[in-house]
Motif scaffolding. Sequence first.
Motif, PDB file in Angstrom:
ATOM      1  N   ARG A  11      -1.711   3.228   3.738  1.00  0.00           N
ATOM      2  CA  ARG A  11      -0.623   2.853   4.634  1.00  0.00           C
ATOM      3  C   ARG A  11      -1.062   1.742   5.581  1.00  0.00           C
ATOM      4  NH1 ARG A  11       1.003   8.944   5.422  1.00  0.00           N
ATOM      5  NH2 ARG A  11       2.166   9.162   3.494  1.00  0.00           N
ATOM      6  N   SER A  12      -0.224   0.778   5.743  1.00  0.00           N
ATOM      7  CA  SER A  12      -0.504  -0.325   6.659  1.00  0.00           C
ATOM      8  C   SER A  12      -0.298   0.115   8.089  1.00  0.00           C
ATOM      9  CB  SER A  12       0.426  -1.504   6.383  1.00  0.00           C
ATOM     10  OG  SER A  12       0.051  -2.163   5.219  1.00  0.00           O
ATOM     11  N   SER A  13      -1.008  -0.515   8.997  1.00  0.00           N
ATOM     12  CA  SER A  13      -0.780  -0.258  10.416  1.00  0.00           C
ATOM     13  C   SER A  13       0.294  -1.205  10.917  1.00  0.00           C
ATOM     14  CB  SER A  13      -2.075  -0.475  11.197  1.00  0.00           C
ATOM     15  OG  SER A  13      -2.460  -1.822  11.085  1.00  0.00           O
ATOM     16  N   GLY A  14       0.791  -0.941  12.089  1.00  0.00           N
ATOM     17  CA  GLY A  14       1.767  -1.832  12.694  1.00  0.00           C
ATOM     18  C   GLY A  14       3.195  -1.438  12.390  1.00  0.00           C
ATOM     19  N   PRO A  15       4.133  -2.226  12.888  1.00  0.00           N
ATOM     20  CA  PRO A  15       5.548  -1.886  12.732  1.00  0.00           C
ATOM     21  C   PRO A  15       5.999  -2.029  11.286  1.00  0.00           C
ATOM     22  CG  PRO A  15       5.332  -4.040  13.707  1.00  0.00           C
ATOM     23  CD  PRO A  15       3.939  -3.459  13.622  1.00  0.00           C
ATOM     24  N   GLY A  16       6.993  -1.261  10.907  1.00  0.00           N
ATOM     25  CA  GLY A  16       7.496  -1.362   9.550  1.00  0.00           C
ATOM     26  C   GLY A  16       8.830  -0.673   9.365  1.00  0.00           C
ATOM     27  N   GLY A  17       9.382  -0.120  10.398  1.00  0.00           N
ATOM     28  CA  GLY A  17      10.696   0.511  10.281  1.00  0.00           C
ATOM     29  C   GLY A  17      10.623   1.874   9.638  1.00  0.00           C
ATOM     30  N   GLN A  18      11.674   2.236   8.898  1.00  0.00           N
ATOM     31  CA  GLN A  18      11.761   3.573   8.322  1.00  0.00           C
ATOM     32  C   GLN A  18      10.715   3.836   7.250  1.00  0.00           C
ATOM     33  OE1 GLN A  18      15.752   3.668   6.928  1.00  0.00           O
ATOM     34  NE2 GLN A  18      16.611   4.219   8.916  1.00  0.00           N
TER      35      GLN A  18
END
Length: 140
Positions: A23-30
């Motif tokens: 999983r990537s860090s940072g914002p990404g929405g739903q």
Amino acid sequence: MADLEVNRHLVIPAAELRERFSRSSGPGGQGVNTTDSRVELSFDVARSPSVPPWLRDRLLARLSSRLVDGVLTVVASERRAQLANRNTARARMASLLRAAAEPPPPRRRPTKPSRGAKERRLAQKRRRSETKRTRRTLDD
């Protein structure tokens, strides 16, 4: 996954590349908590049969600060889509290997300044000295 073409001397078979997803860090929405869009692409430089011995030494020397037990790892997590991150990681890996595989630059041949260059430099120094000398105030 296709083979990774670095240059005309080096093509890495897809079987020698390892991809890990997380999983990537940072914002990404739903979708931030459900998609594994971060990509780690690894290549074992030290033990790869596809790298010629003459090139392996050069790669190991130039990539020594980035290698962990002879393995080069590149991470891509800038994009939201896993496929885009996979392509980015492959491009980064190819770029790193291409730069490390370049032949060393030719040795510098020592040269001396020409006689005219020496004379021009000294003439400029004389002109500058004269300029500064004329700016001085004379204390009487």
